[in-house]
Design a protein around this motif. Structure first.
Motif, short mmCIF file in Angstrom:
data_model
loop_
_atom_site.label_atom_id
_atom_site.label_comp_id
_atom_site.label_asym_id
_atom_site.label_seq_id
_atom_site.Cartn_x
_atom_site.Cartn_y
_atom_site.Cartn_z
N GLY A 96 19.46 51.06 3.72
CA GLY A 96 20.91 51.10 3.60
C GLY A 96 21.64 50.81 4.89
N GLU A 97 20.95 50.77 6.02
CA GLU A 97 21.60 50.50 7.29
C GLU A 97 21.59 49.00 7.60
OE1 GLU A 97 20.46 53.00 10.52
OE2 GLU A 97 20.32 54.80 9.26
N ASP A 98 22.45 48.59 8.53
CA ASP A 98 22.63 47.18 8.86
C ASP A 98 21.43 46.66 9.65
OD1 ASP A 98 23.44 44.68 9.56
OD2 ASP A 98 25.30 45.29 10.56
N VAL A 156 17.54 37.06 6.73
CA VAL A 156 18.42 37.95 5.95
C VAL A 156 17.61 39.18 5.56
CG1 VAL A 156 17.86 36.94 3.70
CG2 VAL A 156 20.11 37.99 4.05
N GLY A 157 18.27 40.29 5.35
CA GLY A 157 17.60 41.52 4.92
C GLY A 157 18.60 42.50 4.37
N GLY A 158 18.12 43.52 3.69
CA GLY A 158 19.03 44.52 3.12
C GLY A 158 18.28 45.52 2.26
N THR A 159 19.04 46.23 1.41
CA THR A 159 18.49 47.26 0.54
C THR A 159 19.13 47.14 -0.84
OG1 THR A 159 18.37 48.73 2.47
CG2 THR A 159 17.99 49.72 0.31
N ILE A 160 18.34 47.26 -1.88
CA ILE A 160 18.84 47.22 -3.27
C ILE A 160 18.67 48.59 -3.90
CG2 ILE A 160 18.65 46.10 -5.52
CD1 ILE A 160 19.56 44.25 -3.28
N TYR A 161 19.68 48.99 -4.69
CA TYR A 161 19.68 50.30 -5.34
C TYR A 161 19.83 50.14 -6.86
CZ TYR A 161 20.41 52.21 -0.66
OH TYR A 161 20.27 52.55 0.66
N GLU A 162 19.67 51.27 -7.55
CA GLU A 162 19.81 51.25 -9.01
C GLU A 162 21.27 51.22 -9.45
OE1 GLU A 162 17.65 54.42 -10.80
OE2 GLU A 162 15.72 53.38 -10.64
N MET A 173 24.00 38.52 9.91
CA MET A 173 24.75 39.51 9.15
C MET A 173 23.87 40.03 8.03
SD MET A 173 28.79 38.85 8.76
CE MET A 173 28.66 37.64 7.46
N SER A 174 23.38 41.24 8.16
CA SER A 174 22.58 41.86 7.11
C SER A 174 23.44 42.09 5.87
CB SER A 174 22.05 43.20 7.62
OG SER A 174 21.69 44.04 6.56
N CYS A 175 22.81 42.02 4.69
CA CYS A 175 23.53 42.32 3.44
C CYS A 175 24.10 43.74 3.49
CB CYS A 175 22.58 42.18 2.26
SG CYS A 175 21.90 40.52 2.06
N ASN A 176 23.41 44.64 4.20
CA ASN A 176 23.85 46.03 4.26
C ASN A 176 25.11 46.23 5.10
OD1 ASN A 176 21.68 46.68 2.69
ND2 ASN A 176 20.51 47.69 4.29
N MET A 177 25.57 45.18 5.80
CA MET A 177 26.81 45.30 6.54
C MET A 177 27.96 45.65 5.60
SD MET A 177 28.76 42.52 8.95
CE MET A 177 27.58 42.63 10.28
N HIS A 178 27.94 45.07 4.41
CA HIS A 178 28.98 45.33 3.42
C HIS A 178 28.42 46.04 2.18
CE1 HIS A 178 31.75 42.90 5.71
NE2 HIS A 178 30.94 41.86 5.64
N HIS A 179 27.23 45.62 1.75
CA HIS A 179 26.66 46.14 0.51
C HIS A 179 25.69 47.28 0.79
CE1 HIS A 179 28.37 42.82 -1.82
NE2 HIS A 179 28.04 42.06 -0.80
N SER A 180 26.22 48.47 0.96
CA SER A 180 25.39 49.64 1.22
C SER A 180 26.19 50.90 0.93
CB SER A 180 24.95 49.65 2.70
OG SER A 180 25.98 50.14 3.53
N PRO A 181 25.55 52.07 0.96
CA PRO A 181 26.31 53.31 0.76
C PRO A 181 27.41 53.49 1.80
CG PRO A 181 23.95 53.73 0.68
CD PRO A 181 24.12 52.33 1.14
N PHE A 182 27.25 52.82 2.95
CA PHE A 182 28.21 52.97 4.04
C PHE A 182 29.13 51.75 4.16
CE2 PHE A 182 23.83 54.22 5.20
CZ PHE A 182 23.95 55.59 4.97
N THR A 184 31.87 47.60 0.13
CA THR A 184 31.83 47.21 -1.28
C THR A 184 30.87 48.05 -2.12
OG1 THR A 184 30.12 45.56 -0.84
CG2 THR A 184 32.40 44.82 -0.72
N GLY A 185 30.26 49.07 -1.53
CA GLY A 185 29.25 49.84 -2.25
C GLY A 185 27.91 49.14 -2.19
N ALA A 186 26.91 49.78 -2.72
CA ALA A 186 25.55 49.27 -2.62
C ALA A 186 25.35 48.00 -3.44
CB ALA A 186 24.57 50.34 -3.08
N ALA A 187 24.39 47.18 -3.01
CA ALA A 187 23.91 46.08 -3.83
C ALA A 187 22.97 46.67 -4.88
CB ALA A 187 23.18 45.05 -2.96
#
Length: 370
Positions: free
Chosen positions: A63-65, A83-89, A197-206, A209-212
């Motif tokens: 969830g972090e950048d 590119v990298g990031g975190t995906i959630y349910e 720019m990691s996907c988690n920069m915007h798409h995360s719990p923090f 836009t909320g999580a991806a």
């Protein structure tokens, strides 16, 4: 000595070839590579899922950048992610999603596929092609390409990470597919200031836009079989699944490519006559699904006042009491055969899923604001 010179020459050739691959640029104009042209593009399928997974374990800092460390000259500068990031349910990031597939397609049409690990993390070192007609618009708008006096276009610098752009999809093994409406870059708004720019920069719990996410799982733990409440049961579903697209205010896609700011058919001389209209789009489709009645927002841009009035959930549910399944709120977001895309934001459910059944029952009961 001769052997050493030959070996050194080979290393230099390989190095130059690697640089050319990293900054690959397709100068043929791709008229479909823009938000309008790609908004209903189905997720690519003719590849092996996870074929571009980065090496390593990568179970840390979900969830972090990722771009803070995994960037040139960063703390993990020896492992620079493309590119990298975190995906959630779900958008609330209540649980990481293992086994999801993250698919990217770049300007040249190349497909990159990653699968998420136990922490929901994904990353790759596979390079992206450069879009030679890129625009940077995080903040001030900058044309990375240039236009000559005669209207001919000089391509952007292929080594500029802001030109490494992609379309993205997230696929859950349960059939749900979410896709990005915009076409983001790897780099930030200013050349060299944010080369990853990691996907988690915007798409995360923090993030903003909320999580991806991608999943058919229910928003709430349970729903009553009758007498559903809009506020208690239905609104949480739409706020979870329909944000951050169908929200109040301005919802235009960021400017990313030449056809977002000009009609290529009239403003340039060395590109095909293909884009007769601006290709930046309103990703909310003029709808606000965060409230029953909708919203009215007044914005001021460059001194000009604009009123943005958007109908709400009522507009696409109340008229369908006799046939709830025909409501666009359900029909357009339902998983389609063979991965067909009819909703730019992806697909959420089947008629057998709990959220779908709850919305359907609420519509059948009169779609009340209760």
């Amino acid at each position: 000595m001769k052997n050493r010179i030959i070996a050194l020459s080979i290393i230099v050739v390989i190095g130059l070839a690697s640089i050319g691959f990293l900054y690959a640029q397709t100068l043929t104009y791709n008229s479909a590579f823009n938000p309008e042209g790609m908004k209903l593009a189905p997720a690519p399928t003719d590849h092996v899922p996870g074929k571009d997974n980065g090496a390593g374990v990568g179970l840390h800092n979900a969830g972090e950048d990722c771009g803070i460390c995994h960037t040139p000259n960063g703390k993990a500068g020896n492992y620079v992610f493309t590119v990298g990031g975190t995906i959630y349910e779900d958008r609330a990031a209540r649980k990481p999603l293992k086994g999801a597939e993250v698919i990217l397609q770049d300007y040249s049409g190349k497909v990159i596929s990653m699968t998420t690990n136990d922490a929901g993390n994904f990353w790759t070192f596979t390079p992206l092609a450069s879009n030679p007609y890129s625009i940077a618009s995080h903040g001030a708008t900058e044309l990375i390409y240039s236009v000559n006096a005669d209207g001919s276009v000089n391509p952007a610098d292929a080594s500029d990470s802001r030109t490494w752009q992609y379309k993205a999809w997230v696929k859950n093994p349960d059939g749900a597919i979410r896709q990005m409406v915009t076409i983001p870059p790897i780099g930030g708004s200013t050349k060299g200031s944010s080369v990853r720019m990691s996907c988690n920069m915007h798409h995360s719990p923090f993030g903003s836009t909320g999580a991806a996410w991608a999943s058919r799982k229910a928003t709430l733990a349970a729903y009553p079989s009758t007498a559903l409440s809009f506020r208690k049961h239905i609104l949480p579903i739409f706020r979870s699944k329909c944000a951050p697209c169908h929200v109040p205010g301005s919802t235009l896609t960021r400017l990313v490519t030449i056809s977002d700011v000009t009609t290529v058919s009239t403003s340039t001389t060395n590109l095909p006559l293909t884009n007769a209209a601006i290709t930046s789009i309103d990703f909310s489709y003029g709808r606000d699904y965060q409230s029953y009645d909708g919203s009215t927002v007044v914005i001021v841009v460059s001194g000009a006042t604009t009123t943005l009035a958007k109908p709400g959930i009522k507009a696409l549910t109340l008229p369908y009491q006799s046939n709830p399944d025909a409501s666009p709120m359900l029909a357009r977001t339902k998983i389609q055969p063979d991965g067909v895309c009819i909703h730019p934001g992806g697909t959420f459910w089947t008629p057998d899923d709990a959220d779908y059944k709850a919305v359907r029952q609420w519509i059948a009961e009169g779609a009340q604001n209760n």
